[in-house]
Design an enzyme around this catalytic site. Structure first.
Site, PDB file in Angstrom:
ATOM      1  N   SER A   1       0.835  -1.188   0.000  1.00  0.00           N
ATOM      2  CA  SER A   1       0.000   0.000   0.000  1.00  0.00           C
ATOM      3  C   SER A   1       0.879   1.251   0.000  1.00  0.00           C
ATOM      4  O   SER A   1       1.702   1.418  -0.892  1.00  0.00           O
ATOM      5  CB  SER A   1      -0.940  -0.061   1.211  1.00  0.00           C
ATOM      6  OG  SER A   1      -2.026   0.805   1.059  1.00  0.00           O
TER       7      SER A   1
ATOM      8  N   ASP B   1      -9.571  -6.335  -4.158  1.00  0.00           N
ATOM      9  CA  ASP B   1      -9.091  -5.212  -3.353  1.00  0.00           C
ATOM     10  C   ASP B   1     -10.097  -4.062  -3.437  1.00  0.00           C
ATOM     11  O   ASP B   1     -10.310  -3.510  -4.514  1.00  0.00           O
ATOM     12  CB  ASP B   1      -7.722  -4.759  -3.862  1.00  0.00           C
ATOM     13  CG  ASP B   1      -7.037  -3.751  -2.940  1.00  0.00           C
ATOM     14  OD1 ASP B   1      -7.751  -3.010  -2.239  1.00  0.00           O
ATOM     15  OD2 ASP B   1      -5.798  -3.724  -2.917  1.00  0.00           O
TER      16      ASP B   1
ATOM     17  N   HIS C   1      -7.215  -6.217   0.038  1.00  0.00           N
ATOM     18  CA  HIS C   1      -6.092  -5.310   0.283  1.00  0.00           C
ATOM     19  C   HIS C   1      -5.034  -5.955   1.176  1.00  0.00           C
ATOM     20  O   HIS C   1      -3.852  -5.662   1.064  1.00  0.00           O
ATOM     21  CB  HIS C   1      -6.604  -4.011   0.903  1.00  0.00           C
ATOM     22  CG  HIS C   1      -5.646  -2.867   0.792  1.00  0.00           C
ATOM     23  ND1 HIS C   1      -5.176  -2.412  -0.417  1.00  0.00           N
ATOM     24  CD2 HIS C   1      -5.054  -2.083   1.738  1.00  0.00           C
ATOM     25  CE1 HIS C   1      -4.346  -1.393  -0.222  1.00  0.00           C
ATOM     26  NE2 HIS C   1      -4.255  -1.181   1.079  1.00  0.00           N
TER      27      HIS C   1
END
Length: 282
Positions: A129, A234, A262
């Protein structure tokens, strides 16, 4: 964005690591702080392999919340694995976290300088991320230092669709208790809510740059072998982001996980770890 977290781990084996300000607080992980660029950065280190790997956490994330299965299970004979808390996150406080326009560049410099301070002349990056964005910047800025790179749940620009997703999660009081609890344990409820709102504003500022660029101009500068992983379910990173990375990072490859969300490295840790180990050994 570290929206899905894991806070529990630790295991058994020796921590034969000789560093400044380090103490072994469990029998396989050494932890400590290093003074880097004017701040004390917290890190954890495990394994004794020749291939050094740095784990880069997501927004507000830390070693404790984001990488338990990787510290536990990545092959300790092949790899030396380092997790860190970026400045203002986790146990790298003070200072309080802020989000100037160059905060990804600042994190990338901190990450690289931490590894150099720990004595690693070349190393690989595993970035999740926001940590993936930091890894992209670090790899572009330091081509001679980065061996290989794996990124997932990451993006090089901000679209209007992204802005809507970020605004939808701005108010942490609307999150489930399960999602909030790990972060509230690290920061306390009030500081977590305040810092998260600051992050939303910090990431949104890139939408005002040409093409919404976070680091678009740096992608052609990345020369290390790069594996992009994307969870097809995601909810926070639309699929056009990994496709863009694939198209603009020379020689990169993309691996799709059909059921991944995610937090795919936590939910499907065994599959993820094997994928990473195989790539790093190639």
């Amino acid at each position: 964005m570290a929206l899905f977290l894991l806070g529990r781990r630790f295991f058994t084996c020796r921590a034969d690591i000789n560093m400044t300000a380090v103490h072994a607080y469990c029998s396989s992980v050494a932890s400590g702080r290093q003074r880097v660029n004017g701040v004390d950065l917290y890190y954890e280190q495990t394994g004794r392999g020749r291939h050094a790997v740095l784990l880069l956490p997501g927004a507000l994330g830390s070693t404790k919340t984001d990488f338990g299965p990787q510290l536990k299970s990545l092959n300790k004979e092949l790899f030396t694995v380092v997790g860190w808390d970026p400045r203002g996150y986790g146990q790298s406080r003070p200072p309080d976290r802020d989000f100037p326009s160059d905060f990804f560049e600042r994190d990338a410099k901190d990450a690289v300088d931490l590894m150099k301070t720990l004595g690693f002349s070349k190393f690989s990056l595993l970035g999740w991320s926001d940590g993936g964005i930091t890894a992209l910047v670090a790899a572009a800025r330091n081509p001679n230092l980065i061996n290989k790179m794996v990124v997932w749940g990451s993006n090089a620009f901000i679209s209007q669709q992204d802005l809507k997703l970020y605004e939808a999660v701005r108010d942490v009081s609307k999150w489930s208790v399960r999602m909030r609890q790990p972060m509230e344990e690290v920061y306390g409820a009030e500081v977590f809510a305040k810092t998260w709102e600051a992050w939303v504003d910090g990431i949104a500022q890139f939408a005002h740059k040409p093409e919404g660029s976070i680091c678009l101009e740096l992608l052609p500068l990345i020369s290390c072998p790069t594996l992009i992983i994307h969870g097809e379910k995601d909810p926070m990173v639309p699929s056009f982001h990994p496709q863009h990375l694939l198209q603009h990072i020379k020689g990169s490859r993309l691996h799709l996980m059909p059921e991944g969300k995610h937090n795919l490295h936590l939910k499907y840790a065994d599959e993820f770890n094997k994928l990473v180990e195989d790539f790093l050994q190639q």
